[in-house]
Motif scaffolding. Structure first.
Motif, PDB file in Angstrom:
ATOM      1  N   UNK A  76       0.847  -1.187   0.000  1.00 29.70           N
ATOM      2  CA  UNK A  76       0.000   0.000   0.000  1.00 29.70           C
ATOM      3  C   UNK A  76       0.882   1.236   0.000  1.00 29.70           C
ATOM      4  N   UNK A  77       0.520   2.208  -0.835  1.00 28.99           N
ATOM      5  CA  UNK A  77       1.268   3.460  -0.878  1.00 28.99           C
ATOM      6  C   UNK A  77       0.300   4.616  -0.679  1.00 28.99           C
ATOM      7  N   UNK A  78       0.691   5.540   0.195  1.00 31.07           N
ATOM      8  CA  UNK A  78      -0.085   6.746   0.431  1.00 31.07           C
ATOM      9  C   UNK A  78       0.456   7.872  -0.429  1.00 31.07           C
ATOM     10  N   UNK A  79      -0.431   8.520  -1.170  1.00 32.39           N
ATOM     11  CA  UNK A  79      -0.022   9.624  -2.038  1.00 32.39           C
ATOM     12  C   UNK A  79      -0.899  10.843  -1.763  1.00 32.39           C
ATOM     13  N   UNK A  80      -0.302  12.023  -1.967  1.00 31.93           N
ATOM     14  CA  UNK A  80      -1.056  13.248  -1.728  1.00 31.93           C
ATOM     15  C   UNK A  80      -0.720  14.355  -2.718  1.00 31.93           C
ATOM     16  N   UNK A  81       0.025  14.026  -3.769  1.00 30.76           N
ATOM     17  CA  UNK A  81       0.360  15.031  -4.776  1.00 30.76           C
ATOM     18  C   UNK A  81       1.679  15.737  -4.551  1.00 30.76           C
ATOM     19  N   UNK A  82       2.375  15.447  -3.440  1.00 29.12           N
ATOM     20  CA  UNK A  82       3.668  16.077  -3.198  1.00 29.12           C
ATOM     21  C   UNK A  82       4.777  15.309  -3.927  1.00 29.12           C
ATOM     22  N   UNK A  83       5.952  15.951  -4.022  1.00 27.53           N
ATOM     23  CA  UNK A  83       7.089  15.296  -4.690  1.00 27.53           C
ATOM     24  C   UNK A  83       7.496  14.011  -3.993  1.00 27.53           C
ATOM     25  N   UNK A  84       7.527  14.029  -2.676  1.00 29.72           N
ATOM     26  CA  UNK A  84       7.965  12.823  -1.967  1.00 29.72           C
ATOM     27  C   UNK A  84       6.942  11.702  -2.098  1.00 29.72           C
ATOM     28  N   UNK A  85       5.659  12.048  -2.149  1.00 30.13           N
ATOM     29  CA  UNK A  85       4.664  10.982  -2.316  1.00 30.13           C
ATOM     30  C   UNK A  85       4.713  10.420  -3.733  1.00 30.13           C
ATOM     31  N   UNK A  86       5.078  11.249  -4.705  1.00 32.02           N
ATOM     32  CA  UNK A  86       5.249  10.754  -6.073  1.00 32.02           C
ATOM     33  C   UNK A  86       6.415   9.762  -6.131  1.00 32.02           C
ATOM     34  N   UNK A  87       7.516  10.098  -5.467  1.00 30.85           N
ATOM     35  CA  UNK A  87       8.657   9.173  -5.417  1.00 30.85           C
ATOM     36  C   UNK A  87       8.272   7.891  -4.681  1.00 30.85           C
ATOM     37  N   UNK A  88       7.483   8.009  -3.622  1.00 32.00           N
ATOM     38  CA  UNK A  88       7.010   6.823  -2.899  1.00 32.00           C
ATOM     39  C   UNK A  88       6.159   5.960  -3.822  1.00 32.00           C
ATOM     40  N   UNK A  89       5.320   6.595  -4.631  1.00 34.87           N
ATOM     41  CA  UNK A  89       4.492   5.860  -5.584  1.00 34.87           C
ATOM     42  C   UNK A  89       5.326   5.085  -6.583  1.00 34.87           C
TER      43      UNK A  89
END
Length: 164
Positions: free
Chosen positions: A31-44
């Protein structure tokens, strides 16, 4: 997503149901949490690569929270906040569909509103996640009060990968 719309959409191949077992040879549900930030994009991106290599299902959870301060800020339009949420959800929907087709992995997109930490915990339990991937917070204040990533790690119910 309109009123009454489901909070999850599935793309790509179907997963075959297996009995839930924590601590197997590798994660079966990432599971990956995303919110539109740069770090969440890298997490994705990290989570997609890991899911592809492990042959795991990917659950992408997008949580947006309307701040209570929105109503207090002069000129802040609640409709604009909703439109931004909807635009980000649409972009994620398209990216999940493309990724599922391109990499041949099952992807479930979950779109929710509320407290990010609480919604991620609920989704991780709901989908029986073997691993949770999130981006590191870029906000300076989180060093003092704790970020969502820090709170997930402290919860201690799933392995958590924090991507810088």
């Amino acid at each position: 997503m309109g009123v009454g719309a489901p909070d999850r959409e599935e793309y790509g191949p179907r997963t075959r149901p297996l009995p839930f077992e924590r601590g197997t040879d590798g994660p079966r549900v990432i599971m990956v949490g995303v919110d539109g930030t740069r770090t969440s994009e890298r997490a994705g991106f990290y989570a997609v690569g890991l899911a592809r290599r492990q042959g795991a299902a990917l659950v992408v959870v997008f949580v947006s929270s309307a701040s209570g301060l929105t109503a207090l800020v002069p000129g802040m339009d609640a409709g604009a906040v909703q439109r931004t949420h909807d635009e980000l959800a649409d972009e994620l929907r398209q990216a999940c569909r493309r990724g599922a087709e391109q990499w041949g992995i099952p992807v479930t997109l979950v779109v929710r509103r509320g407290d990010a930490y609480g919604e991620l915990c609920t989704a991780a339990d709901e989908f029986q996640a073997d691993m949770v991937v999130v981006g590191a917070s870029e906000q300076a204040g989180h060093r003092l009060v704790g970020s969502v990533a820090t709170r997930l790690v402290r919860t201690g119910r799933w392995p958590v990968v924090v991507v810088p």
